[in-house]
Write an enzyme that holds these catalytic residues in place. Structure first.
Site, short mmCIF file in Angstrom:
data_model
loop_
_atom_site.label_atom_id
_atom_site.label_comp_id
_atom_site.label_asym_id
_atom_site.label_seq_id
_atom_site.Cartn_x
_atom_site.Cartn_y
_atom_site.Cartn_z
N HIS A 258 4.71 1.57 -1.56
CA HIS A 258 3.87 2.57 -0.89
C HIS A 258 2.47 2.58 -1.52
O HIS A 258 1.45 2.46 -0.82
CB HIS A 258 4.56 3.94 -1.04
CG HIS A 258 3.81 5.11 -0.47
ND1 HIS A 258 4.18 5.73 0.70
CD2 HIS A 258 2.71 5.78 -0.90
CE1 HIS A 258 3.35 6.73 0.96
NE2 HIS A 258 2.45 6.77 -0.01
N GLU A 259 2.41 2.68 -2.85
CA GLU A 259 1.12 2.75 -3.53
C GLU A 259 0.36 1.43 -3.40
O GLU A 259 -0.87 1.42 -3.31
CB GLU A 259 1.31 3.14 -4.99
CG GLU A 259 1.98 4.50 -5.20
CD GLU A 259 1.27 5.65 -4.47
OE1 GLU A 259 0.07 5.52 -4.17
OE2 GLU A 259 1.94 6.66 -4.17
N HIS A 262 -1.71 1.53 -0.23
CA HIS A 262 -2.99 2.24 -0.40
C HIS A 262 -4.01 1.33 -1.10
O HIS A 262 -5.17 1.22 -0.70
CB HIS A 262 -2.79 3.48 -1.28
CG HIS A 262 -2.16 4.65 -0.58
ND1 HIS A 262 -2.72 5.23 0.53
CD2 HIS A 262 -1.05 5.37 -0.86
CE1 HIS A 262 -1.96 6.27 0.91
NE2 HIS A 262 -0.94 6.37 0.09
N GLU A 288 -2.59 6.65 4.76
CA GLU A 288 -1.14 6.85 4.71
C GLU A 288 -0.43 5.83 5.60
O GLU A 288 0.70 5.42 5.31
CB GLU A 288 -0.80 8.28 5.11
CG GLU A 288 0.59 8.73 4.74
CD GLU A 288 0.85 8.87 3.24
OE1 GLU A 288 -0.10 8.83 2.42
OE2 GLU A 288 2.03 8.98 2.87
#
Lengths: 494, 494
Positions: A258-259, A262, A288
């Site tokens: 997820h990170e 970003h 997101e």
């Protein structure tokens, strides 16, 4: 300053934007350090350093000379990137100047005090103790929204800080369609298999191994621990991802992916936008969407499960790819947003959006919020809330005065699914490539259709450019159905 | 701004000083991160961020309004800390304003380019390739010194950036006395025992264990690796020490204690000076005296050797305290300053001081520098220099345009010895306490006599206050003789 010609004004404006970009990078570094490296006793000093940086950046962003440069430049005949720099600089400048310094300071204080009060109230599960602070935040948010008297609904004015150009009415449409179909899907989903619990040591081996396979190289990245995972880009070639390891869990690797999403967004913005006001991701929802794409569509893709399983096995935790995949996609409606499964997650956001819209635009009194929350949890997720600590008091956002922030979490899920369908339409199905952990086509498609543009396009125009359609719920619903199918089928075996 | 009364002016000045203190702290954090944590690809971005911070801090420190506040405040009848804040602010403001922006920028460029040229020239041991860059730095340093046309000798004007108030003539006296007695002492010192080589793993265990015993606690300190050990204070409660581990060495623990001395100085400045322009160590020489005190007078104290030996033993490297101590104090004249023993070290500095004084004040041409260097090494240390890479090209300071910096390294050794004698006179001999690693009396004496004052007193006035005498060479010479005795006596056994 008023006598500068356009050539010197654009130079001055670009220099100021570069300065602000550098100050932002230093603020990110200080925040990263605070959450990963700083000894605890450094906290008060760090607070002062960050406040100074914030104040100075605000002063430099809203100084009179910036307005004079913009006046000149808007009268000149600019084109290309310079014209875009001026367009976005004007928007940011006007928004920042509309808020009186005293109101901004009062909001800051209320946010800080609200979080303190909330922490104590949550620990005691005592909503009444939190209510006055929340009421103050709501009142200040309305006052803040009133600064933008250009026909925006109050909630839309707040939303613009996170996702410029989106409106509550549009969200009501999209979230309405989503909830209509997602609520029964969640209600009817079969029970997932029992959780797969990897020991921390295996997770600590697996996370960097998986990140390395999708493109995290030591010379431009770091991976560290953080209690609440986050990522920062400190300049475009210095990306820092964090994750959290809990025994008997698999989520450290998913949180890290997820990170990574970003961080990759910030790295792939066009180099010529670097150190301008266009050189970062365009909005919270688009950001997101990037994290959710890597989390849901790569990390939870069935074809990628063998890659994950191999990394866990190398770390001393052998697991069948199918078992691991079933655990990652199991539907298990939860009281708590941050531990929600990937299918029911957006319903937690729909609830928060409905409630904060009602708080801000007047229909809902703060005193009635817990009951409204508990009704919503029953209606959307079929869950009874046993106490406010596990209900309306669970998140920090409202305590901090952040209204309009929550929707981006669900929009991210929706846009990710929509981008993924467009990506597979353009670049072909990714199953074979994912089985080899080859994410080149994914990275390139995202770079070309999303990342490179930085802040040139706002959320919905960028989604349209990339996918040919406005934001919609259908792709996520198709994705959710595929997860429910996978979870259910494996549940039979598990 | 010209219409503010004194009360508002002091408030404005204090606010600006707090801002500059916060910006300095952020710059230190960014520099610490660059040398310990940053992925290598972050370097160009970090360079831009640091340059922006530097430029902004300079602009805020030298802005016209600061001059107006100072004019007001000097006419008012201030006393106490406010008066001191104004006195030092005026000094810093005037010095910063005297240097034209163009000259400062040219010095910055020459420094950066000089270091690039020097790295290549040192690798090739080719002084001629470096000479033009050095000549440019010398010329610019003379031009810089000429900005301070208040009767200072050129070298004194440079020295003032590191040790305000010291003068070349004073250094010539002190260093002259030092060299006269130290040269024969080094020449006649017996050969030291063979080095004691601890494996890296034992050092990695010993360093934090020793630091913990002298007061390094996790909640306000960090210990990290760095190629060139350094320390920073990022706010008064966040201290970061670094060291370097080399196999078969003992110096990691000594380097860490050295850096601890720097960090402790910053932590023990009076809290009421925090975030003012008085809230840090007063000069390079005083700072170096603090690091040298912990390095030479605690770390190399015979009574402390059992503490060190115990830490190494716990790390899996059993060693006799006497053997360890003899290795730490062995005299072994060296070509290279940074690997010099604690006795002959200051002679390396005397050489550099003589040469840079001659370069700046006109007696010595750059072309003649290598020969002068080699002569000096023969005269002071009895060493033949085989090639310029191991001679005149070994240090980066002149390549960076830093003239006047070197003396603080030797002054630090001298002042440390002088403070130590005063400390033992006031607080009694420390042998028994050191054998228990009890450094409370040392910390308290330093806090009261040195640290608490921040920048209130300059180098020599502070030394006088703390010891009752001006700077002198005799205490260091007594210390050096005691080390030579210890080294020699153990050499007989070794």
């Amino acid at each position: 300053m008023g006598t500068l010609g356009p050539a010197m004004s654009i130079e001055a404006l670009r220099e100021r934007m570069a300065e602000l970009s550098d100050l932002t990078a230093l603020g990110r570094l200080a925040a990263w350090d605070q959450r990963t490296m700083m000894p605890p006793a450094g906290a008060p000093g760090r607070g002062e350093q960050l406040a100074t940086l914030e104040r100075l950046a605000h002063e430099r962003a809203t100084a009179d000379e910036v307005g004079a440069w913009l006046d000149h430049l808007e009268a000149a005949d600019l084109n290309g990137i310079d014209a875009e720099i001026v367009r976005i600089a004007r928007r940011d400048f006007d928004r920042a100047r509309r808020v009186p310094g005293e109101l901004a300071a009062e909001i800051e204080r209320a946010s800080s005090e609200g979080q303190d009060v909330w922490q104590a109230a949550r620990a005691a599960s005592d909503f009444a103790a939190f209510a006055p602070a929340l009421r103050r935040n709501v009142d200040l948010a309305r006052e803040y929204a009133a600064c933008f008297d250009d026909g925006l609904r109050p909630y839309d004015a707040l939303l613009a800080d996170y996702d410029f150009g989106l409106e509550a009415a549009r969200l009501q449409d999209v979230f309405g369609e989503l909830a209509e179909q997602l609520v029964p899907l969640v209600a009817e989903a079969p029970d997932g298999p029992p959780p797969v619990g990897a020991p921390v040591a295996a997770q600590r081996a697996a996370v960097p191994a998986v990140l390395a396979r999708i493109g995290v190289a030591d010379d431009g990245w770091r991976l560290d621990d953080a209690a609440h995972p986050f990522s920062v880009g400190i300049g475009r070639a210095d990306s820092r991802v964090t994750t959290r390891y809990e025994d008997g869990d698999l989520l450290s690797v998913i949180a890290a992916m997820h990170e990574f999403g970003h961080a990759l967004y910030e790295r792939q913005v066009a180099p010529e936008l670097s150190r301008t006001n266009l050189g970062s991701g365009t909005s919270m929802a688009m950001h997101e969407s990037q994290s959710k794409l890597w989390e849901n569509h790569v990390g939870r893709h069935p074809a990628f499960a063998p890659v994950l399983a191999e990394a866990f096995a190398a770390g001393g935790f052998p697991v069948e790819p199918a078992t691991l995949h079933a655990a990652l996609v199991a539907v298990r409606p939860s009281l708590i947003r941050v531990s929600a499964d990937p299918v029911s997650y957006p319903l937690h956001i729909v609830l928060r959006f409905e409630l904060e819209l009602a708080l801000i635009e007047g229909g809902l009194d703060v005193a009635d919020l817990p009951a409204a929350w508990n009704d919503g949890m029953r209606r959307l997720l079929g869950i009874e809330v046993p106490e406010d600590a596990a209900g309306v008091l669970q998140d920090t956002h409202w305590a901090a005065g952040a209204f309009g922030y929550f929707p981006s979490y669900a929009l991210g899920c929706l846009i990710a699914a929509q981008l993924w369908e467009a990506l597979e339409r353009d670049a072909g199905p990714q199953d074979e490539a994912l089985a080899r952990a080859d994410v080149t086509a994914i990275r390139n498609w995202l770079a070309e259709h999303v990342h490179t543009h930085g802040r040139l396009y706002d959320t919905e125009p960028l989604v349209e450019r990339a996918t040919g359609r406005g934001m919609e719920a259908a792709p996520f619903l198709r994705h959710a159905r595929s997860l429910v199918g996978a979870s259910g089928s494996c549940s039979g075996r598990g």
